[in-house]
Design a protein around this motif. Structure first.
Motif, PDB file in Angstrom:
ATOM      1  N   SER A 125      19.638  19.899 -17.427  1.00 25.65           N
ATOM      2  CA  SER A 125      21.050  19.888 -17.834  1.00 25.65           C
ATOM      3  C   SER A 125      21.816  18.885 -16.978  1.00 25.65           C
ATOM      4  O   SER A 125      21.416  18.601 -15.836  1.00 25.65           O
ATOM      5  N   SER A 172      24.388  19.589 -15.580  1.00 24.60           N
ATOM      6  CA  SER A 172      24.906  20.349 -14.436  1.00 24.60           C
ATOM      7  C   SER A 172      23.967  20.239 -13.225  1.00 24.60           C
ATOM      8  O   SER A 172      24.356  20.568 -12.109  1.00 24.60           O
ATOM      9  N   ASP A 173      22.730  19.777 -13.440  1.00 25.49           N
ATOM     10  CA  ASP A 173      21.771  19.595 -12.337  1.00 25.49           C
ATOM     11  C   ASP A 173      21.932  18.234 -11.652  1.00 25.49           C
ATOM     12  O   ASP A 173      21.327  17.991 -10.593  1.00 25.49           O
ATOM     13  N   HIS A 177      13.814  23.776 -23.589  1.00 25.02           N
ATOM     14  CA  HIS A 177      14.100  24.721 -24.680  1.00 25.02           C
ATOM     15  C   HIS A 177      15.222  24.248 -25.609  1.00 25.02           C
ATOM     16  O   HIS A 177      15.249  24.625 -26.770  1.00 25.02           O
ATOM     17  N   GLY A 185      13.611  18.850 -12.471  1.00 25.69           N
ATOM     18  CA  GLY A 185      14.493  19.851 -11.867  1.00 25.69           C
ATOM     19  C   GLY A 185      15.081  20.750 -12.927  1.00 25.69           C
ATOM     20  O   GLY A 185      15.535  20.279 -13.971  1.00 25.69           O
ATOM     21  N   GLY A 212      16.909  25.020 -13.620  1.00 22.62           N
ATOM     22  CA  GLY A 212      17.386  26.278 -13.041  1.00 22.62           C
ATOM     23  C   GLY A 212      17.210  27.439 -13.985  1.00 22.62           C
ATOM     24  O   GLY A 212      17.006  27.268 -15.183  1.00 22.62           O
ATOM     25  N   MET A 236      16.652  24.616  -9.184  1.00 24.85           N
ATOM     26  CA  MET A 236      18.102  24.501  -9.027  1.00 24.85           C
ATOM     27  C   MET A 236      18.701  25.859  -8.668  1.00 24.85           C
ATOM     28  O   MET A 236      18.205  26.896  -9.129  1.00 24.85           O
TER      29      MET A 236
END
Ligand code: RP5
Length: 168
Positions: A8, A10-11, A37, A61, A63, A85
């Motif tokens: 994402s 956000s990572d 996914h 990476g 989470g 993450m």
């Protein structure tokens, strides 16, 4: 030489710590976002292209239920390094266990949670590449030496030295 993929955007603030180290060491890399996914076909096509282009090490990476590194490892026999993450609910323990606990047969090298893991993933990728790339071996050796010197310098400036014997 290295593909960095995160699940994402956000990572990105975390994984960019690792990207900065690859830049410092002169290791060519590509950084992209693809989810195991949410965008499985997109991920597969990136991995296929990277294989054709000769990427040698993969950093992934993710989470939460962090299956991205495992899915990358399923598509290649090249080294895959996973960065867990920090997640909101479980502080990254979920990510760590998802990446570290790969069932036997398809390995992922699991780093620490968060920014330390991102930095170590880059250094570990450089260590793998340094087996066959002299320039990266030299850059990594210089990086370690600079890190050692910086710690010794901090230790020198922080050490309390007795100028007189302490009173009994
Ligand atoms: C994972 O889910 C990503 O790797 C990220 O760490 C986590 C949360 O993603 P967002 O909901 O912030 O996009 O797939």
């Amino acid at each position: 030489m290295v593909l960095i993929v995160v699940g994402s955007d956000s990572d990105l603030p975390v994984i960019k710590e690792g990207a900065a180290i690859l830049e410092k060491l002169g290791v060519p890399y590509e950084l992209t976002v693809a989810s195991a996914h949410r965008t499985p076909d997109h991920l597969r096509s990136i991995l296929k292209r990277c294989h054709e282009e000769g990427v040698e090490v993969f950093i992934a990476g993710a989470g939460g239920a962090a299956h991205l590194p495992g899915v990358v490892a399923a598509e290649t026999i090249k080294p895959v390094i996973g960065v867990p993450m920090e997640s909101e609910s479980l502080k990254g323990l979920d990510s760590l266990l998802s990446i570290a606990q790969m069932p036997g047969g398809v390995p992922v090298a699991c780093m620490a949670i968060g920014k330390a893991g991102a930095r170590n993933a880059a250094l570990h990728a450089a260590a793998i590449l340094s087996l066959s790339h002299e320039d990266i071996r030299s850059a990594l050796t210089a990086y370690r030496a600079a890190q050692r010197d910086a710690v010794i310098e901090k230790s020198r400036s922080l050490s309390v030295r007795w100028t007189k014997s302490p009173k009994p």
